[in-house]
Design a protein around this motif. Structure first.
Motif, short mmCIF file in Angstrom:
data_model
loop_
_atom_site.label_atom_id
_atom_site.label_comp_id
_atom_site.label_asym_id
_atom_site.label_seq_id
_atom_site.Cartn_x
_atom_site.Cartn_y
_atom_site.Cartn_z
N ASP A 142 5.13 -50.02 21.60
CA ASP A 142 4.57 -51.28 21.15
C ASP A 142 3.60 -51.77 22.22
O ASP A 142 3.41 -51.10 23.24
CB ASP A 142 5.71 -52.30 20.91
N GLY A 143 2.99 -52.92 21.99
CA GLY A 143 2.06 -53.47 22.97
C GLY A 143 2.14 -54.99 23.00
O GLY A 143 2.56 -55.62 22.03
N ARG A 144 1.76 -55.56 24.11
CA ARG A 144 1.74 -57.01 24.26
C ARG A 144 0.45 -57.56 23.65
O ARG A 144 -0.47 -57.98 24.35
CB ARG A 144 1.85 -57.39 25.74
N MET A 145 0.41 -57.55 22.34
CA MET A 145 -0.80 -57.94 21.64
C MET A 145 -1.20 -59.38 21.93
O MET A 145 -2.39 -59.73 21.87
CB MET A 145 -0.63 -57.71 20.14
N TYR A 146 -0.25 -60.22 22.29
CA TYR A 146 -0.61 -61.60 22.62
C TYR A 146 -1.56 -61.65 23.81
O TYR A 146 -2.37 -62.57 23.92
CB TYR A 146 0.64 -62.44 22.86
N GLN A 147 -1.49 -60.64 24.71
CA GLN A 147 -2.42 -60.60 25.83
C GLN A 147 -3.86 -60.40 25.35
O GLN A 147 -4.79 -61.03 25.87
CB GLN A 147 -2.04 -59.47 26.79
N MET A 292 6.11 -50.56 26.36
CA MET A 292 5.52 -51.84 26.00
C MET A 292 4.23 -51.97 26.79
O MET A 292 4.24 -52.30 27.98
CB MET A 292 6.47 -52.99 26.32
N GLY A 293 3.10 -51.67 26.15
CA GLY A 293 1.84 -51.59 26.87
C GLY A 293 1.14 -52.91 27.03
O GLY A 293 1.23 -53.81 26.19
N ASN A 299 -12.63 -53.36 30.38
CA ASN A 299 -13.05 -53.41 28.98
C ASN A 299 -13.06 -52.03 28.37
O ASN A 299 -13.54 -51.07 29.00
CB ASN A 299 -14.46 -54.00 28.88
N PHE A 300 -12.55 -51.92 27.14
CA PHE A 300 -12.60 -50.68 26.38
C PHE A 300 -11.94 -49.54 27.16
O PHE A 300 -12.42 -48.41 27.19
CB PHE A 300 -14.03 -50.28 26.00
N GLY A 301 -10.88 -49.85 27.85
CA GLY A 301 -10.26 -48.87 28.73
C GLY A 301 -9.07 -48.18 28.11
O GLY A 301 -8.95 -48.04 26.90
N ARG A 302 -8.15 -47.74 28.97
CA ARG A 302 -6.98 -46.98 28.54
C ARG A 302 -5.83 -47.95 28.32
O ARG A 302 -5.25 -48.45 29.28
CB ARG A 302 -6.62 -45.94 29.59
N GLY A 303 -5.48 -48.16 27.11
CA GLY A 303 -4.38 -49.04 26.79
C GLY A 303 -4.12 -49.05 25.31
O GLY A 303 -4.99 -48.71 24.51
N ILE A 304 -2.93 -49.46 24.93
CA ILE A 304 -2.54 -49.44 23.53
C ILE A 304 -3.14 -50.61 22.75
O ILE A 304 -3.22 -50.59 21.53
CB ILE A 304 -1.00 -49.42 23.41
#
Length: 395
Positions: A142-147, A292-293, A299-304
């Motif tokens: 999953d990912g911390r989409m709120y960020q 949990m990513g 910007n536009f980097g490596r992350g979920i």
């Protein structure tokens, strides 16, 4: 239930990878249903809850599978779509019996089925998107989409001239509400002491394009000059383009639907994650984890999770400094997007400066709005607390 298989063809060419798993794409063309006869030796399998020819949660994961296929062309993949929770256990067994060694179950509705099947296939690895529990051969992701929404607020707060940001939201779950709150907090922080508000319209659906259009138009009529959506249809982008206001997409890069209006999109980069995990499997380094990513430090980097690529014609470069600082702090310090001070919609201080909510509360308990949101949420905020609030007192 439909199944597709894609088989690797070894050819010599130069691969041009997508910049993001959430790139500009239309839903996959329907090539027919039923059992595909090729690719029986596929290694990596995907289980989808929806029809991937529509804009929905499964479509985002299919973009990720396609990205994986481009990045690791010697890996064969297969997928099964329109799988219900009731059918999931048999589908997973079928895939494992057919030789899939790594299976991504792309919806939390598959959690129970995976946990039931996994012990019977100890040599097969399973991963569940937003899953509930891990095991020896079961991981969750999953990912911390709120960020990402907080980052986006750093731009929407600066871009609005009317002071009204319109938010088209599907249903009032804690996940969605936390994203609305994150965007509101940063939009108001970046314009401290100015009257910046986020107006929310609920559509009660993630995939109803007509409801999206109606809500977007209502917000424009109320004075919103920036629209941000948390639904999958590109209809909001089209309304923004027609009305000459700015817009932010969700899920995948939606710029093609509003080339003038669109600032960027808040995207899930499932392909980045899938490529990473499949490579771990190929290297013999796959391990069970509850991933949990966070957003990437660049910007536009490596992350979920991230923002879709944008040009400085879309978002002026001068606005980048605060969001870039936030990116670094989320990865290199203990700071987070939902840190205090936080004031509830009623004006009460509910989280003091330097305090933090527990993860479980952010993901599963936040059913109320922060100060600055115009709209209704189903829950009530925590009781007011004593402590340090905002460092700047606005008259």
């Amino acid at each position: 239930m439909k199944i597709r298989r894609y088989v690797t063809v070894f050819i010599f060419l130069i691969m041009v990878p997508m910049a993001l798993a959430g790139c500009d794409q239309a839903p996959a063309e329907n090539t027919g249903g039923g059992e595909a006869q090729s690719g029986s030796g596929s290694t990596v399998a995907f289980v989808y809850a929806d029809n991937i020819e529509d804009y929905n949660w499964s479509y985002l994961h299919e973009i990720g599978r396609q990205y994986l296929a481009e990045q690791l062309p010697d890996v064969s993949t297969t997928y099964v779509e329109e799988v219900t929770a009731e059918d999931a256990e048999q589908t997973l067994r079928d895939l494992a019996d057919e030789g899939a060694k790594l299976i991504f179950a792309t919806s939390p509705i598959f959690s129970d089925a995976v946990l039931a099947v996994a012990p019977d296939y100890p040599e097969t690895y399973f991963e569940v998107a937003q899953g509930t529990e891990t095991a020896d051969n079961v991981a969750t992701y999953d990912g911390r989409m709120y960020q990402a929404f907080y980052l986006m607020g750093g731009y929407t707060g600066e871009m609005t001239e009317s002071g009204i940001i319109g938010f088209i939201a599907p249903e009032p779950t804690p996940e969605v509400i936390s994203h609305i709150n994150a965007l509101t907090l940063s939009s108001r922080l970046i314009r401290t002491c100015e009257d910046i508000t986020v107006h929310v319209k609920w559509t009660n659906s993630w995939t109803d394009s007509e409801a999206d259009s109606a809500a977007a138009q209502e917000l424009v009529d109320e004075g919103a000059d920036v629209l941000i959506q948390h639904t999958y249809s590109p209809a909001v982008q089209e309304v923004a383009e027609e009305n000459g206001v700015r817009s932010v997409g969700y899920g995948f890069d939606m710029r093609e639907f509003a080339p003038t209006a669109n600032l960027t999109s808040v995207v899930w980069q499932w392909g980045w994650y899938y490529t990473r995990r499949v490579q771990d499997y190929l290297d013999g380094e796959w391990e069970s984890e509850a991933y949990m990513g966070s957003v990437s430090t660049q910007n536009f980097g490596r992350g979920i999770i991230d923002l879709a690529p944008y040009t400085y014609d879309q978002i002026p470069q001068i606005l980048e400094a605060p969001p870039m600082k936030w990116r670094v702090s989320y990865n290199e310090t203990n700071k987070d997007a939902m840190d205090g001070p936080i004031y509830a919609q009623n004006g009460d201080l509910v989280l003091a400066n330097r305090e933090q909510f527990e993860d479980d509360y952010i993901f599963n308990g936040m059913d109320w709005f922060v100060q600055g949101v115009v709209g209704d949420a189903p829950g009530t905020p925590p009781e007011a607390v004593e402590g340090t609030g905002a460092s700047i007192a606005c008259s």
